[in-house]
Scaffold this motif. Sequence first.
Motif, PDB file in Angstrom:
ATOM      1  N   PRO A 180       0.833  37.956   6.007  1.00  0.00           N
ATOM      2  CA  PRO A 180       1.174  38.916   4.950  1.00  0.00           C
ATOM      3  C   PRO A 180       2.376  38.493   4.119  1.00  0.00           C
ATOM      4  CG  PRO A 180       1.716  39.791   7.123  1.00  0.00           C
ATOM      5  CD  PRO A 180       0.914  38.560   7.349  1.00  0.00           C
ATOM      6  N   ASN A 181       3.180  37.577   4.648  1.00  0.00           N
ATOM      7  CA  ASN A 181       4.332  37.069   3.895  1.00  0.00           C
ATOM      8  C   ASN A 181       4.009  35.798   3.115  1.00  0.00           C
ATOM      9  OD1 ASN A 181       6.127  39.106   4.765  1.00  0.00           O
ATOM     10  ND2 ASN A 181       6.399  38.049   6.713  1.00  0.00           N
ATOM     11  N   GLY A 182       2.717  35.432   3.073  1.00  0.00           N
ATOM     12  CA  GLY A 182       2.306  34.268   2.304  1.00  0.00           C
ATOM     13  C   GLY A 182       2.329  32.993   3.117  1.00  0.00           C
ATOM     14  N   SER A 183       1.881  31.917   2.492  1.00  0.00           N
ATOM     15  CA  SER A 183       1.827  30.621   3.176  1.00  0.00           C
ATOM     16  C   SER A 183       3.174  29.908   3.068  1.00  0.00           C
ATOM     17  CB  SER A 183       0.728  29.754   2.557  1.00  0.00           C
ATOM     18  OG  SER A 183       0.994  29.539   1.178  1.00  0.00           O
ATOM     19  N   GLY A 184       3.297  28.800   3.785  1.00  0.00           N
ATOM     20  CA  GLY A 184       4.523  28.004   3.718  1.00  0.00           C
ATOM     21  C   GLY A 184       5.493  28.310   4.835  1.00  0.00           C
ATOM     22  N   GLU A 185       6.724  27.832   4.662  1.00  0.00           N
ATOM     23  CA  GLU A 185       7.755  27.989   5.684  1.00  0.00           C
ATOM     24  C   GLU A 185       8.299  29.419   5.709  1.00  0.00           C
ATOM     25  OE1 GLU A 185       8.873  25.701   7.888  1.00  0.00           O
ATOM     26  OE2 GLU A 185       7.264  24.379   7.183  1.00  0.00           O
ATOM     27  N   GLU A 221      11.085  32.218   8.217  1.00  0.00           N
ATOM     28  CA  GLU A 221      12.170  32.218   9.204  1.00  0.00           C
ATOM     29  C   GLU A 221      11.613  32.083  10.623  1.00  0.00           C
ATOM     30  OE1 GLU A 221      11.566  34.504   6.974  1.00  0.00           O
ATOM     31  OE2 GLU A 221      13.369  35.066   5.838  1.00  0.00           O
ATOM     32  N   TYR A 222      10.434  32.632  10.845  1.00  0.00           N
ATOM     33  CA  TYR A 222       9.793  32.572  12.154  1.00  0.00           C
ATOM     34  C   TYR A 222       8.843  31.375  12.204  1.00  0.00           C
ATOM     35  CZ  TYR A 222       6.535  35.131   9.148  1.00  0.00           C
ATOM     36  OH  TYR A 222       5.743  35.521   8.086  1.00  0.00           O
ATOM     37  N   LYS A 223       8.526  30.958  13.435  1.00  0.00           N
ATOM     38  CA  LYS A 223       7.570  29.858  13.575  1.00  0.00           C
ATOM     39  C   LYS A 223       6.175  30.363  13.931  1.00  0.00           C
ATOM     40  CE  LYS A 223       8.880  28.729  18.381  1.00  0.00           C
ATOM     41  NZ  LYS A 223       9.356  27.639  19.260  1.00  0.00           N
ATOM     42  N   GLU A 224       6.081  31.614  14.413  1.00  0.00           N
ATOM     43  CA  GLU A 224       4.791  32.257  14.670  1.00  0.00           C
ATOM     44  C   GLU A 224       4.927  33.740  14.368  1.00  0.00           C
ATOM     45  OE1 GLU A 224       2.795  31.895  18.395  1.00  0.00           O
ATOM     46  OE2 GLU A 224       3.084  29.717  18.506  1.00  0.00           O
ATOM     47  N   LYS A 225       3.811  34.333  13.933  1.00  0.00           N
ATOM     48  CA  LYS A 225       3.805  35.777  13.663  1.00  0.00           C
ATOM     49  C   LYS A 225       2.435  36.343  14.022  1.00  0.00           C
ATOM     50  CE  LYS A 225       4.443  39.187   9.903  1.00  0.00           C
ATOM     51  NZ  LYS A 225       5.675  39.857  10.349  1.00  0.00           N
ATOM     52  N   GLY A 226       2.434  37.531  14.594  1.00  0.00           N
ATOM     53  CA  GLY A 226       1.186  38.207  14.914  1.00  0.00           C
ATOM     54  C   GLY A 226       1.384  39.712  14.850  1.00  0.00           C
ATOM     55  N   SER A 227       0.300  40.459  15.001  1.00  0.00           N
ATOM     56  CA  SER A 227       0.396  41.916  15.023  1.00  0.00           C
ATOM     57  C   SER A 227      -0.715  42.472  15.902  1.00  0.00           C
ATOM     58  CB  SER A 227       0.310  42.505  13.617  1.00  0.00           C
ATOM     59  OG  SER A 227      -0.974  42.302  13.066  1.00  0.00           O
ATOM     60  N   PHE A 228      -0.559  43.734  16.325  1.00  0.00           N
ATOM     61  CA  PHE A 228      -1.570  44.349  17.190  1.00  0.00           C
ATOM     62  C   PHE A 228      -1.592  45.852  17.013  1.00  0.00           C
ATOM     63  CE2 PHE A 228       2.298  44.058  19.836  1.00  0.00           C
ATOM     64  CZ  PHE A 228       2.426  45.357  20.283  1.00  0.00           C
ATOM     65  N   PHE A 229      -2.662  46.450  17.530  1.00  0.00           N
ATOM     66  CA  PHE A 229      -2.809  47.905  17.563  1.00  0.00           C
ATOM     67  C   PHE A 229      -2.439  48.419  18.945  1.00  0.00           C
ATOM     68  CE2 PHE A 229      -6.055  47.325  14.114  1.00  0.00           C
ATOM     69  CZ  PHE A 229      -5.432  48.129  13.179  1.00  0.00           C
ATOM     70  N   ASP A 230      -1.714  49.528  18.983  1.00  0.00           N
ATOM     71  CA  ASP A 230      -1.548  50.318  20.196  1.00  0.00           C
ATOM     72  C   ASP A 230      -2.654  51.366  20.156  1.00  0.00           C
ATOM     73  OD1 ASP A 230      -0.726  52.628  21.822  1.00  0.00           O
ATOM     74  OD2 ASP A 230       1.159  51.549  22.100  1.00  0.00           O
ATOM     75  N   THR A 231      -3.515  51.369  21.157  1.00  0.00           N
ATOM     76  CA  THR A 231      -4.711  52.222  21.108  1.00  0.00           C
ATOM     77  C   THR A 231      -4.388  53.716  21.157  1.00  0.00           C
ATOM     78  OG1 THR A 231      -5.000  52.049  23.516  1.00  0.00           O
ATOM     79  CG2 THR A 231      -6.164  50.438  22.135  1.00  0.00           C
ATOM     80  N   GLU A 270      -6.926  45.561  19.528  1.00  0.00           N
ATOM     81  CA  GLU A 270      -7.139  44.416  18.642  1.00  0.00           C
ATOM     82  C   GLU A 270      -5.811  43.773  18.231  1.00  0.00           C
ATOM     83  OE1 GLU A 270      -8.539  43.701  14.010  1.00  0.00           O
ATOM     84  OE2 GLU A 270      -9.125  45.534  15.065  1.00  0.00           O
ATOM     85  N   TYR A 271      -5.783  42.449  18.169  1.00  0.00           N
ATOM     86  CA  TYR A 271      -4.574  41.757  17.704  1.00  0.00           C
ATOM     87  C   TYR A 271      -4.968  40.558  16.862  1.00  0.00           C
ATOM     88  CZ  TYR A 271      -5.226  38.127  21.299  1.00  0.00           C
ATOM     89  OH  TYR A 271      -5.727  37.101  22.067  1.00  0.00           O
ATOM     90  N   ILE A 272      -3.992  40.004  16.151  1.00  0.00           N
ATOM     91  CA  ILE A 272      -4.226  38.836  15.309  1.00  0.00           C
ATOM     92  C   ILE A 272      -2.994  37.950  15.337  1.00  0.00           C
ATOM     93  CG2 ILE A 272      -3.399  40.035  13.228  1.00  0.00           C
ATOM     94  CD1 ILE A 272      -5.424  38.406  11.615  1.00  0.00           C
ATOM     95  N   VAL A 273      -3.208  36.635  15.338  1.00  0.00           N
ATOM     96  CA  VAL A 273      -2.138  35.653  15.178  1.00  0.00           C
ATOM     97  C   VAL A 273      -2.296  35.068  13.785  1.00  0.00           C
ATOM     98  CG1 VAL A 273      -1.084  33.532  16.032  1.00  0.00           C
ATOM     99  CG2 VAL A 273      -2.153  35.126  17.649  1.00  0.00           C
ATOM    100  N   PHE A 274      -1.282  35.208  12.960  1.00  0.00           N
ATOM    101  CA  PHE A 274      -1.402  34.813  11.559  1.00  0.00           C
ATOM    102  C   PHE A 274      -1.266  33.303  11.377  1.00  0.00           C
ATOM    103  CE2 PHE A 274       0.301  39.214  11.225  1.00  0.00           C
ATOM    104  CZ  PHE A 274      -0.798  39.773  10.579  1.00  0.00           C
ATOM    105  N   ASP A 275      -1.872  32.825  10.287  1.00  0.00           N
ATOM    106  CA  ASP A 275      -1.699  31.446   9.855  1.00  0.00           C
ATOM    107  C   ASP A 275      -1.438  31.455   8.351  1.00  0.00           C
ATOM    108  OD1 ASP A 275      -4.186  31.813   8.564  1.00  0.00           O
ATOM    109  OD2 ASP A 275      -5.282  30.983  10.280  1.00  0.00           O
ATOM    110  N   ASP A 276      -1.405  30.296   7.740  1.00  0.00           N
ATOM    111  CA  ASP A 276      -1.105  30.220   6.309  1.00  0.00           C
ATOM    112  C   ASP A 276      -2.109  30.986   5.459  1.00  0.00           C
ATOM    113  OD1 ASP A 276       1.241  28.903   6.324  1.00  0.00           O
ATOM    114  OD2 ASP A 276       0.458  26.936   5.745  1.00  0.00           O
ATOM    115  N   GLY A 277      -3.306  31.138   5.964  1.00  0.00           N
ATOM    116  CA  GLY A 277      -4.340  31.788   5.184  1.00  0.00           C
ATOM    117  C   GLY A 277      -4.278  33.302   5.173  1.00  0.00           C
ATOM    118  N   ASN A 278      -3.645  33.914   6.206  1.00  0.00           N
ATOM    119  CA  ASN A 278      -3.659  35.379   6.274  1.00  0.00           C
ATOM    120  C   ASN A 278      -2.293  36.007   6.559  1.00  0.00           C
ATOM    121  OD1 ASN A 278      -3.305  34.749   8.959  1.00  0.00           O
ATOM    122  ND2 ASN A 278      -5.327  35.444   9.620  1.00  0.00           N
TER     123      ASN A 278
END
Length: 314
Positions: A53-58, A60-70, A43-51
Amino acid sequence: MKKLLSIILCAIFLLPLSACGPEASEVEKVITQLKEKGLPIGEYIVFDDGNDPNGSGEHEYKEKGSFFDTRVQDYDGYRDGDRSATIEVFDTYDEAVKRAEYINDVQDEYGMDNYRYQIIKDNILLRLHTILTYEQAEDYSKALETDFYVTPTKKEYNLLHAGYMTDNAEINKYLALDFSESPEDIKKIFGKPEREDNHGNSYSMHYTVDFPGDWWYSFSIMFDKNGKMYVRNVNFGELVIRGCPPKQFVSTDQFKKISEGMTYEEVVSIFGMEGLKTGNFNASIEEYHWPLKGSQAPDIEISFTDGVVSYIKA
């Protein structure tokens, strides 16, 4: 007729475009690349302003995501929101490095980061959870064809992997201490000692950890006159009695295979786990403890002189 032909031609040209769907994000492209190299990503997720973990707004990165190693999805920390890895995408390599250095500075100051494997590939910062073994994490650096930027310290690694660790966070902080740490470092971790004793050529600090049911466990650390740690007490049997057993034990059959003259590496190979260093008396003598499986789990105490076993007790 011309109008109908125009509509048909338009549909023919538009169909391939709509069938392709939205373009994958850069995070998803990295995940796809890793999967194609055989990494067991679930399972993986690509974050947006709504989720994010570092909050909404600007950020340092332009995209952030996370995943599970099974391979490690049963790790207890996942119930607290951890995943196996995070991916952050930047405009440049230098920005990825700057972000990694910021995280490392925070770790040095507060020790709060569980993602201590860092890999930087072009404009991508991949941070892997320390619950992965070094060999598992290395699969990612090989897949991205680059070296680690940072790996966990021995203390950070042992906190999650050493067999002598328990389910008690305060006890684990004590078991994870490194002999390079000073009295000031200890106070930073545990606060002011309950008791301090100055013995002239040595100095000791004493703490107590409370357990449910009016149980408690005391530990002490001794330093020489130069402030160098040389002894810390441990009693795995007492921890077992207090309902705080280590994750792993050495069996009696394994213990019987140990003899004087063996190296530390040979002992670890037989026991299947690292020992807890409890004494660093001089340049040639070190003492280690292991938990021995039994009704009250007595400790195994082994001293090494010039790198080989010189004393065995259980």
